[in-house]
Design a protein around this motif. Structure first.
Motif, PDB file in Angstrom:
ATOM      1  N   PRO A 103       0.644  -1.272  -0.045  1.00 31.51           N
ATOM      2  CA  PRO A 103      -0.093   0.181   0.031  1.00 31.51           C
ATOM      3  C   PRO A 103       0.744   1.432  -0.125  1.00 31.51           C
ATOM      4  CG  PRO A 103      -0.435  -1.287   2.020  1.00 31.51           C
ATOM      5  CD  PRO A 103       0.384  -2.182   1.326  1.00 31.51           C
ATOM      6  N   GLU A 104       2.051   1.205   0.594  1.00 27.89           N
ATOM      7  CA  GLU A 104       2.810   2.439   0.610  1.00 27.89           C
ATOM      8  C   GLU A 104       3.186   2.718  -0.614  1.00 27.89           C
ATOM      9  OE1 GLU A 104       3.664  -0.556   2.316  1.00 27.89           O
ATOM     10  OE2 GLU A 104       3.082  -0.449   4.077  1.00 27.89           O
ATOM     11  N   ALA A 105       3.591   1.857  -1.494  1.00 27.52           N
ATOM     12  CA  ALA A 105       4.010   2.294  -2.842  1.00 27.52           C
ATOM     13  C   ALA A 105       2.813   2.113  -4.042  1.00 27.52           C
ATOM     14  CB  ALA A 105       5.150   1.139  -3.444  1.00 27.52           C
ATOM     15  N   ALA A 106       1.821   1.943  -3.677  1.00 17.70           N
ATOM     16  CA  ALA A 106       0.497   1.529  -4.358  1.00 17.70           C
ATOM     17  C   ALA A 106       0.988   0.799  -5.439  1.00 17.70           C
ATOM     18  CB  ALA A 106      -0.010   2.854  -5.009  1.00 17.70           C
ATOM     19  N   LEU A 107       1.489  -0.502  -5.120  1.00 18.39           N
ATOM     20  CA  LEU A 107       2.060  -1.390  -6.125  1.00 18.39           C
ATOM     21  C   LEU A 107       1.527  -2.797  -5.919  1.00 18.39           C
ATOM     22  CD1 LEU A 107       4.380  -2.152  -8.392  1.00 18.39           C
ATOM     23  CD2 LEU A 107       5.839  -2.636  -6.378  1.00 18.39           C
ATOM     24  N   VAL A 108       0.970  -3.523  -7.071  1.00 17.82           N
ATOM     25  CA  VAL A 108       0.611  -4.823  -6.750  1.00 17.82           C
ATOM     26  C   VAL A 108       1.499  -5.671  -7.515  1.00 17.82           C
ATOM     27  CG1 VAL A 108      -0.980  -6.347  -7.934  1.00 17.82           C
ATOM     28  CG2 VAL A 108      -1.855  -4.450  -6.371  1.00 17.82           C
ATOM     29  N   ILE A 139      -2.639   2.532  -8.954  1.00 16.33           N
ATOM     30  CA  ILE A 139      -1.987   1.352  -8.286  1.00 16.33           C
ATOM     31  C   ILE A 139      -1.341   0.658  -9.796  1.00 16.33           C
ATOM     32  CG2 ILE A 139      -2.258  -0.963  -7.331  1.00 16.33           C
ATOM     33  CD1 ILE A 139      -4.564   0.206  -5.879  1.00 16.33           C
ATOM     34  N   ALA A 140       0.044   0.829  -9.327  1.00 17.94           N
ATOM     35  CA  ALA A 140       0.680   0.036 -10.595  1.00 17.94           C
ATOM     36  C   ALA A 140       1.014  -1.445 -10.463  1.00 17.94           C
ATOM     37  CB  ALA A 140       2.400   0.553 -10.634  1.00 17.94           C
ATOM     38  N   VAL A 141       0.737  -2.375 -11.626  1.00 19.22           N
ATOM     39  CA  VAL A 141       0.785  -3.613 -11.468  1.00 19.22           C
ATOM     40  C   VAL A 141       2.100  -4.218 -12.244  1.00 19.22           C
ATOM     41  CG1 VAL A 141      -0.473  -5.838 -12.183  1.00 19.22           C
ATOM     42  CG2 VAL A 141      -1.812  -3.758 -11.536  1.00 19.22           C
ATOM     43  N   VAL A 142       2.750  -5.153 -11.372  1.00 16.12           N
ATOM     44  CA  VAL A 142       4.082  -5.777 -11.927  1.00 16.12           C
ATOM     45  C   VAL A 142       3.658  -7.248 -12.130  1.00 16.12           C
ATOM     46  CG1 VAL A 142       6.280  -6.429 -11.423  1.00 16.12           C
ATOM     47  CG2 VAL A 142       5.848  -4.249 -10.817  1.00 16.12           C
ATOM     48  N   ARG A 143       3.852  -7.996 -13.083  1.00 17.50           N
ATOM     49  CA  ARG A 143       3.620  -9.331 -13.259  1.00 17.50           C
ATOM     50  C   ARG A 143       4.730 -10.329 -13.503  1.00 17.50           C
ATOM     51  NH1 ARG A 143      -1.582 -10.808 -13.731  1.00 17.50           N
ATOM     52  NH2 ARG A 143      -2.873  -9.341 -13.899  1.00 17.50           N
ATOM     53  N   TRP A 144       5.057 -11.198 -12.657  1.00 20.44           N
ATOM     54  CA  TRP A 144       6.139 -12.247 -12.803  1.00 20.44           C
ATOM     55  C   TRP A 144       5.286 -13.468 -13.195  1.00 20.44           C
ATOM     56  CZ3 TRP A 144       8.890 -12.162  -7.613  1.00 20.44           C
ATOM     57  CH2 TRP A 144       9.553 -10.875  -7.254  1.00 20.44           C
ATOM     58  N   SER A 145       6.191 -13.968 -14.280  1.00 17.81           N
ATOM     59  CA  SER A 145       5.787 -15.457 -14.716  1.00 17.81           C
ATOM     60  C   SER A 145       6.270 -16.521 -13.929  1.00 17.81           C
ATOM     61  CB  SER A 145       6.060 -15.671 -16.278  1.00 17.81           C
ATOM     62  OG  SER A 145       7.398 -15.615 -16.293  1.00 17.81           O
ATOM     63  N   GLU A 146       5.794 -17.867 -14.115  1.00 16.03           N
ATOM     64  CA  GLU A 146       6.295 -18.870 -13.579  1.00 16.03           C
ATOM     65  C   GLU A 146       7.969 -19.166 -13.912  1.00 16.03           C
ATOM     66  OE1 GLU A 146       5.078 -23.595 -12.885  1.00 16.03           O
ATOM     67  OE2 GLU A 146       4.036 -22.225 -13.994  1.00 16.03           O
ATOM     68  N   ASP A 147       8.380 -18.741 -15.040  1.00 14.65           N
ATOM     69  CA  ASP A 147       9.657 -18.805 -15.463  1.00 14.65           C
ATOM     70  C   ASP A 147      10.471 -17.745 -14.971  1.00 14.65           C
ATOM     71  OD1 ASP A 147       9.338 -20.911 -17.248  1.00 14.65           O
ATOM     72  OD2 ASP A 147       9.266 -19.734 -19.119  1.00 14.65           O
ATOM     73  N   THR A 162      13.846  -1.693  -7.420  1.00 18.05           N
ATOM     74  CA  THR A 162      13.637  -0.449  -7.923  1.00 18.05           C
ATOM     75  C   THR A 162      12.388   0.148  -8.213  1.00 18.05           C
ATOM     76  OG1 THR A 162      15.695  -1.058  -9.180  1.00 18.05           O
ATOM     77  CG2 THR A 162      14.471   0.957  -9.963  1.00 18.05           C
ATOM     78  N   THR A 163      11.398  -0.582  -8.647  1.00 20.49           N
ATOM     79  CA  THR A 163      10.227  -0.155  -8.597  1.00 20.49           C
ATOM     80  C   THR A 163       9.451   0.436  -7.249  1.00 20.49           C
ATOM     81  OG1 THR A 163       9.574  -1.712 -10.483  1.00 20.49           O
ATOM     82  CG2 THR A 163       7.762  -0.665  -9.645  1.00 20.49           C
ATOM     83  N   ILE A 164       9.735  -0.654  -6.173  1.00 21.80           N
ATOM     84  CA  ILE A 164       9.165  -0.119  -4.752  1.00 21.80           C
ATOM     85  C   ILE A 164       9.776   1.244  -4.418  1.00 21.80           C
ATOM     86  CG2 ILE A 164       9.478  -0.644  -2.512  1.00 21.80           C
ATOM     87  CD1 ILE A 164       8.738  -3.636  -3.392  1.00 21.80           C
ATOM     88  N   ALA A 165      11.088   1.344  -4.622  1.00 22.60           N
ATOM     89  CA  ALA A 165      11.953   2.430  -4.151  1.00 22.60           C
ATOM     90  C   ALA A 165      11.411   3.866  -4.958  1.00 22.60           C
ATOM     91  CB  ALA A 165      13.241   2.574  -4.603  1.00 22.60           C
ATOM     92  N   ARG A 166      11.225   3.730  -6.601  1.00 23.37           N
ATOM     93  CA  ARG A 166      10.671   4.623  -7.186  1.00 23.37           C
ATOM     94  C   ARG A 166       9.259   5.167  -6.835  1.00 23.37           C
ATOM     95  NH1 ARG A 166      11.487   2.541 -12.163  1.00 23.37           N
ATOM     96  NH2 ARG A 166       9.744   1.459 -12.197  1.00 23.37           N
ATOM     97  N   ARG A 167       8.371   4.028  -6.530  1.00 22.94           N
ATOM     98  CA  ARG A 167       7.047   4.596  -6.122  1.00 22.94           C
ATOM     99  C   ARG A 167       6.754   5.179  -4.703  1.00 22.94           C
ATOM    100  NH1 ARG A 167       3.203   3.927  -9.750  1.00 22.94           N
ATOM    101  NH2 ARG A 167       1.486   3.349  -8.256  1.00 22.94           N
ATOM    102  N   HIS A 168       7.871   4.927  -4.092  1.00 27.40           N
ATOM    103  CA  HIS A 168       7.874   5.643  -2.643  1.00 27.40           C
ATOM    104  C   HIS A 168       8.231   7.161  -2.986  1.00 27.40           C
ATOM    105  CE1 HIS A 168       7.077   3.084   0.836  1.00 27.40           C
ATOM    106  NE2 HIS A 168       7.718   2.030   0.193  1.00 27.40           N
ATOM    107  N   ASP A 169       9.157   7.345  -4.078  1.00 27.76           N
ATOM    108  CA  ASP A 169       9.505   8.654  -3.928  1.00 27.76           C
ATOM    109  C   ASP A 169       8.432   9.688  -4.212  1.00 27.76           C
ATOM    110  OD1 ASP A 169      12.260   7.928  -3.985  1.00 27.76           O
ATOM    111  OD2 ASP A 169      12.453   7.927  -6.096  1.00 27.76           O
ATOM    112  N   GLY A 170       8.297  10.732  -3.277  1.00 34.13           N
ATOM    113  CA  GLY A 170       7.194  11.759  -3.410  1.00 34.13           C
ATOM    114  C   GLY A 170       6.011  11.480  -2.590  1.00 34.13           C
ATOM    115  N   ARG A 171       6.090  10.187  -1.946  1.00 28.19           N
ATOM    116  CA  ARG A 171       4.924   9.461  -1.540  1.00 28.19           C
ATOM    117  C   ARG A 171       5.020   9.784   0.099  1.00 28.19           C
ATOM    118  NH1 ARG A 171       1.273   6.732  -4.423  1.00 28.19           N
ATOM    119  NH2 ARG A 171       1.998   6.227  -6.382  1.00 28.19           N
TER     120      ARG A 171
END
Length: 193
Positions: A103-108, A139-147, A162-171
């Motif tokens: 929630p702090e990074a608005a990231l799924v 809310i940004a979505v990152v998808r990981w595959s099984e591979d 990197t994504t978590i850190a970037r999404r924290h910037d300015g929040r």
């Protein structure tokens, strides 16, 4: 005969942190124990690394790490090994369930197996609608595959960090417990698991 709390304490020195966290979360979800009962026991024993780890896991502010798949479990083990912030797992957001949510990074983070997400057109299309819906709510979505999880662990963890850190910037960096909840966010109750 021993208590669930004592069994968790006895296992704390022998189990990997992620396995211990899952055991605790499952015991709490099944109502075999509570974090309060465990903390009461830990207050009575001598401190050591295992006791300190279990105390961290019993913290009421730590999100549950229960998952519904082995693949998600493997992904969360990668996240824990990289010492990234623990996400909330299996949460409802705007009518969809998210595998992992910060929630702090608005990231799924969505962890997709080919068998479930790739073979059925309906599932594939539903995933795209989910991404667009969450995106409309910031809310940004990152998808990981099984591979990704099996073969590119270091690469995907670095990108996630990197994504978590970037999404924290300015929040605001307040605790999620002191900030207003994300609209549409409903953590699953222990009873619903």
């Amino acid at each position: 005969m021993t208590t669930v709390e004592r069994a968790l304490l006895d296992a704390a020195g022998a189990l990997p942190a992620r396995t211990l966290a899952r055991a605790l979360d499952e015991a709490v979800a099944a109502r075999w124990t509570s974090r309060t009962k465990l903390r009461e026991l830990l207050d009575r024993v001598s401190p050591c690394p295992a006791v300190r780890l279990l105390a961290q896991l019993a913290d009421p502010g730590r999100p549950s790490g229960l998952t519904e798949s082995r693949l998600a479990e493997r992904a969360l083990a990668l996240i824990a090994a990289a010492q990234l912030p623990a996400p909330h797992t299996e949460v409802e957001l705007f009518g969809y369930r998210a595998d992992a949510y910060w929630p702090e990074a608005a990231l799924v983070l969505e962890i997709d197996s080919f068998g479930f997400h790739g073979l059925m057109r309906e599932n594939f299309n539903r995933d795209r609608l989910k991404d667009r819906t969450l995106g409309r709510h910031g809310i940004a979505v990152v998808r990981w595959s099984e591979d990704d999880v099996a073969r590119r662990g270091l690469e995907i963890i670095a990108a996630l960090a990197t994504t978590i850190a970037r999404r924290h910037d300015g929040r605001p960096r307040d605790s999620p417990h002191t900030r207003p909840p994300t609209p549409g966010y409903a953590p699953r109750s222990a009873a619903a698991r």
